[in-house]
Design a protein around this motif. Structure first.
Motif, PDB file in Angstrom:
ATOM      1  N   ILE A 247      55.992  17.068  87.667  1.00  0.00           N
ATOM      2  CA  ILE A 247      54.745  16.536  87.115  1.00  0.00           C
ATOM      3  C   ILE A 247      53.937  17.623  86.414  1.00  0.00           C
ATOM      4  N   ASP A 248      54.526  18.768  86.144  1.00  0.00           N
ATOM      5  CA  ASP A 248      53.775  19.855  85.527  1.00  0.00           C
ATOM      6  C   ASP A 248      53.491  19.552  84.057  1.00  0.00           C
TER       7      ASP A 248
ATOM      8  N   TYR B  24      46.147  20.738  87.469  1.00  0.00           N
ATOM      9  CA  TYR B  24      45.647  21.003  88.816  1.00  0.00           C
ATOM     10  C   TYR B  24      44.881  19.810  89.372  1.00  0.00           C
ATOM     11  N   VAL B  25      44.038  19.188  88.537  1.00  0.00           N
ATOM     12  CA  VAL B  25      43.308  17.998  88.992  1.00  0.00           C
ATOM     13  C   VAL B  25      44.296  16.904  89.377  1.00  0.00           C
ATOM     14  N   HIS B  26      45.318  16.719  88.565  1.00  0.00           N
ATOM     15  CA  HIS B  26      46.318  15.681  88.808  1.00  0.00           C
ATOM     16  C   HIS B  26      47.143  15.977  90.057  1.00  0.00           C
ATOM     17  N   ARG B  27      47.501  17.227  90.237  1.00  0.00           N
ATOM     18  CA  ARG B  27      48.423  17.601  91.310  1.00  0.00           C
ATOM     19  C   ARG B  27      47.733  17.753  92.671  1.00  0.00           C
ATOM     20  N   ALA B  28      46.526  18.320  92.688  1.00  0.00           N
ATOM     21  CA  ALA B  28      45.950  18.752  93.966  1.00  0.00           C
ATOM     22  C   ALA B  28      44.582  18.166  94.307  1.00  0.00           C
ATOM     23  N   MET B  29      43.963  17.452  93.409  1.00  0.00           N
ATOM     24  CA  MET B  29      42.612  16.953  93.635  1.00  0.00           C
ATOM     25  C   MET B  29      42.613  15.421  93.704  1.00  0.00           C
ATOM     26  N   PRO B  30      41.585  14.807  94.366  1.00  0.00           N
ATOM     27  CA  PRO B  30      40.512  15.476  95.103  1.00  0.00           C
ATOM     28  C   PRO B  30      40.992  16.012  96.439  1.00  0.00           C
ATOM     29  N   TYR B  31      40.225  16.929  96.997  1.00  0.00           N
ATOM     30  CA  TYR B  31      40.602  17.585  98.238  1.00  0.00           C
ATOM     31  C   TYR B  31      40.784  16.535  99.344  1.00  0.00           C
ATOM     32  N   GLY B  32      41.950  16.567  99.969  1.00  0.00           N
ATOM     33  CA  GLY B  32      42.245  15.619 101.027  1.00  0.00           C
ATOM     34  C   GLY B  32      42.864  14.328 100.550  1.00  0.00           C
ATOM     35  N   ALA B  33      42.891  14.105  99.246  1.00  0.00           N
ATOM     36  CA  ALA B  33      43.486  12.882  98.694  1.00  0.00           C
ATOM     37  C   ALA B  33      44.220  13.207  97.405  1.00  0.00           C
ATOM     38  N   ALA B  34      45.020  14.254  97.445  1.00  0.00           N
ATOM     39  CA  ALA B  34      45.712  14.728  96.248  1.00  0.00           C
ATOM     40  C   ALA B  34      46.586  13.634  95.649  1.00  0.00           C
ATOM     41  N   GLN B  35      46.619  13.588  94.309  1.00  0.00           N
ATOM     42  CA  GLN B  35      47.443  12.669  93.526  1.00  0.00           C
ATOM     43  C   GLN B  35      47.042  11.206  93.731  1.00  0.00           C
ATOM     44  N   SER B  36      45.781  10.989  94.131  1.00  0.00           N
ATOM     45  CA  SER B  36      45.291   9.616  94.268  1.00  0.00           C
ATOM     46  C   SER B  36      44.618   9.128  92.989  1.00  0.00           C
TER      47      SER B  36
ATOM     48  N   SER C  35      44.336   8.126  88.989  1.00  0.00           N
ATOM     49  CA  SER C  35      45.202   7.637  87.919  1.00  0.00           C
ATOM     50  C   SER C  35      45.190   8.617  86.756  1.00  0.00           C
ATOM     51  N   ASP C  36      46.136   8.447  85.837  1.00  0.00           N
ATOM     52  CA  ASP C  36      46.191   9.341  84.678  1.00  0.00           C
ATOM     53  C   ASP C  36      44.906   9.263  83.857  1.00  0.00           C
ATOM     54  N   ASP C  37      44.387   8.051  83.636  1.00  0.00           N
ATOM     55  CA  ASP C  37      43.152   7.897  82.866  1.00  0.00           C
ATOM     56  C   ASP C  37      41.976   8.571  83.574  1.00  0.00           C
ATOM     57  N   GLU C  38      41.935   8.499  84.891  1.00  0.00           N
ATOM     58  CA  GLU C  38      40.861   9.153  85.645  1.00  0.00           C
ATOM     59  C   GLU C  38      40.941  10.668  85.519  1.00  0.00           C
ATOM     60  N   VAL C  39      42.153  11.207  85.497  1.00  0.00           N
ATOM     61  CA  VAL C  39      42.314  12.655  85.321  1.00  0.00           C
ATOM     62  C   VAL C  39      41.848  13.067  83.923  1.00  0.00           C
ATOM     63  N   TYR C  40      42.178  12.271  82.915  1.00  0.00           N
ATOM     64  CA  TYR C  40      41.694  12.557  81.557  1.00  0.00           C
ATOM     65  C   TYR C  40      40.165  12.555  81.530  1.00  0.00           C
ATOM     66  N   ALA C  41      39.543  11.595  82.199  1.00  0.00           N
ATOM     67  CA  ALA C  41      38.088  11.485  82.181  1.00  0.00           C
ATOM     68  C   ALA C  41      37.432  12.669  82.886  1.00  0.00           C
ATOM     69  N   ILE C  42      37.930  13.049  84.045  1.00  0.00           N
ATOM     70  CA  ILE C  42      37.361  14.195  84.768  1.00  0.00           C
ATOM     71  C   ILE C  42      37.545  15.473  83.961  1.00  0.00           C
ATOM     72  N   THR C  43      38.703  15.633  83.342  1.00  0.00           N
ATOM     73  CA  THR C  43      38.937  16.810  82.494  1.00  0.00           C
ATOM     74  C   THR C  43      37.962  16.833  81.327  1.00  0.00           C
ATOM     75  N   ALA C  44      37.692  15.664  80.728  1.00  0.00           N
ATOM     76  CA  ALA C  44      36.724  15.590  79.620  1.00  0.00           C
ATOM     77  C   ALA C  44      35.335  15.997  80.097  1.00  0.00           C
ATOM     78  N   TYR C  45      34.952  15.566  81.288  1.00  0.00           N
ATOM     79  CA  TYR C  45      33.628  15.930  81.817  1.00  0.00           C
ATOM     80  C   TYR C  45      33.546  17.430  82.089  1.00  0.00           C
ATOM     81  N   LEU C  46      34.614  18.030  82.586  1.00  0.00           N
ATOM     82  CA  LEU C  46      34.623  19.477  82.811  1.00  0.00           C
ATOM     83  C   LEU C  46      34.525  20.228  81.483  1.00  0.00           C
ATOM     84  N   MET C  47      35.120  19.702  80.443  1.00  0.00           N
ATOM     85  CA  MET C  47      34.970  20.298  79.113  1.00  0.00           C
ATOM     86  C   MET C  47      33.519  20.203  78.655  1.00  0.00           C
ATOM     87  N   TYR C  48      32.879  19.068  78.923  1.00  0.00           N
ATOM     88  CA  TYR C  48      31.474  18.877  78.546  1.00  0.00           C
ATOM     89  C   TYR C  48      30.578  19.852  79.293  1.00  0.00           C
ATOM     90  N   LEU C  49      30.819  20.049  80.587  1.00  0.00           N
ATOM     91  CA  LEU C  49      30.015  20.991  81.370  1.00  0.00           C
ATOM     92  C   LEU C  49      30.132  22.415  80.839  1.00  0.00           C
TER      93      LEU C  49
END
Length: 359
Positions: free
Chosen positions: A48-49, A121-133, A135-149
């Motif tokens: 999944i890398d 990393y978000v896709h593989r290991a996050m969120p803490y305690g619920a890794a890989q929970s 969806s792909d679209d959710e990972v894209y959205a969180i990554t976009a927000y981190l870019m915004y920050l």
């Protein structure tokens, strides 16, 4: 329950041994012939890398605002609402211009060379305690927000597998291929020079002399002496009357504003030693032109406000603190705004008391 669990475990072990006997690994010299060749679906579960060139990215997309909601629900408890971190968890935003200082802050924006590392990393290991929970679209959205920050995109940005490589990482150009094998290995692996050695070695300075290591505890605790300069001779010069200074902030408002400042402290600093990080430090803000702190990379929206001559006073600060995104559309501050004009007045009083007015 214990009997059922033990029975289940025994069935699993038996099945595994049977499968291994059906498809045993080839024997080798010094080996035991144990195990079996991994099945394609087992390999796929681990494969999944995501590579820096985007290879491995699944089809999908996610925007900044969706990412903000997901981030608050899944990430903020450890990494803070704005990537500033809670406790000893990693800081994810800010740190621009700190890498060559004594206290570098290695964040996604200040240090990481590839966005693929964030997604992976978000896709593989996050969120803490619920890794890989996620969806792909959710990972894209969180990554976009981190870019915004990290001031990489505007708040209307949507990240997808199609535009993943279009936004460069701020520190990408500071990385280069490891060339030590060609540039250093030959120098340090050759025969050492054993000729024309110095007859004697002279010690020119010691650490204590250089004030690096104090010799005694008393010296370590001693304050450096202040440099006293003679007072300048008084001159009788007629000068134009100074404009009347703004009235000092009300102490009661300052006290109320101190409590409100906690909402700002995750991104901004104020007072002695304040520096810009996720947001600009706010010393000498009241009365200053918008976007006037040197060294901070303001959004285009703020630069346009500066060009238009906007100044931070009671009116503009109040309007901005109540509705940051509405008052200066397109700016990158993620704070949603204060609840009332009374809160804004208190926070402005605290900013003036702690950071001083613009001179």
């Amino acid at each position: 329950m214990k009997t059922l669990t033990l029975s289940t475990a025994l069935v699993a072990v038996t099945a595994t041994l049977a499968l291994a006997q059906e498809n045993p690994a080839p024997s080798r010299d010094g080996g035991f012939g144990l195990g079996r060749t991994a099945l394609p679906e087992e390999i796929a579960a681990w494969d999944i890398d995501i590579r820096p060139d985007g290879q491995g990215l699944p089809v999908g997309s996610g925007d900044v605002w969706t990412g903000e909601e997901l981030y608050i629900d899944n990430c903020a408890v450890c990494h803070g609402d704005f990537g500033e971190a809670v406790g000893r968890w990693p800081v994810l935003a800010g740190g621009f211009g700190t890498l060559d200082g004594e206290d570098p802050h290695k964040t996604i924006g200040s240090y990481w060379p590839y966005l693929s590392t964030v997604w992976d990393y978000v896709h593989r290991a996050m969120p803490y305690g619920a890794a890989q929970s996620l969806s792909d679209d959710e990972v894209y959205a969180i990554t976009a927000y981190l870019m915004y920050l990290n001031n990489m995109v505007d708040d209307d940005f949507e990240l997808s597998n199609e535009n993943f490589l279009e936004v460069p990482m701020p520190n990408e150009d500071a990385f280069f291929m490891d060339d030590r094998e060609a540039t250093e290995l030959a120098v340090f692996s050759g025969e050492p020079c054993m000729e024309n050695c110095a007859e004697s070695i002279e010690i020119t300075a010691r650490a204590a002399v250089l004030n690096v290591t104090p010799e005694t505890e008393e010296e370590a605790a001693a304050e450096p002496e202040a440099v006293v300069t003679p007072a300048a001779e008084e001159e009788v010069v007629e000068v134009a009357a100074e404009p009347e200074a703004p009235a000092a902030p009300d102490p009661e408002l300052v006290a109320a504003g101190e409590g409100l400042w906690r909402q700002c402290a995750s991104c901004h600093q104020i007072g002695e030693g304040a520096v810009s990080r996720v947001g600009p430090m706010l010393n000498n803000t009241y009365g200053a032109p918008v976007a006037s702190h040197d060294g901070f990379r303001y959004s285009p929206a703020f630069m346009e406000a500066q060009a238009a001559g906007m100044v931070w006073d009671d009116e503009t600060l109040t309007a901005y603190l109540l509705d940051p995104r509405g008052y200066i559309p397109g700016n990158r501050m993620a704070f949603r705004g204060l609840r009332s004009e009374e809160d804004a007045a208190a926070l402005i009083a605290y900013i003036r008391a702690e950071g001083g007015d613009y001179e």
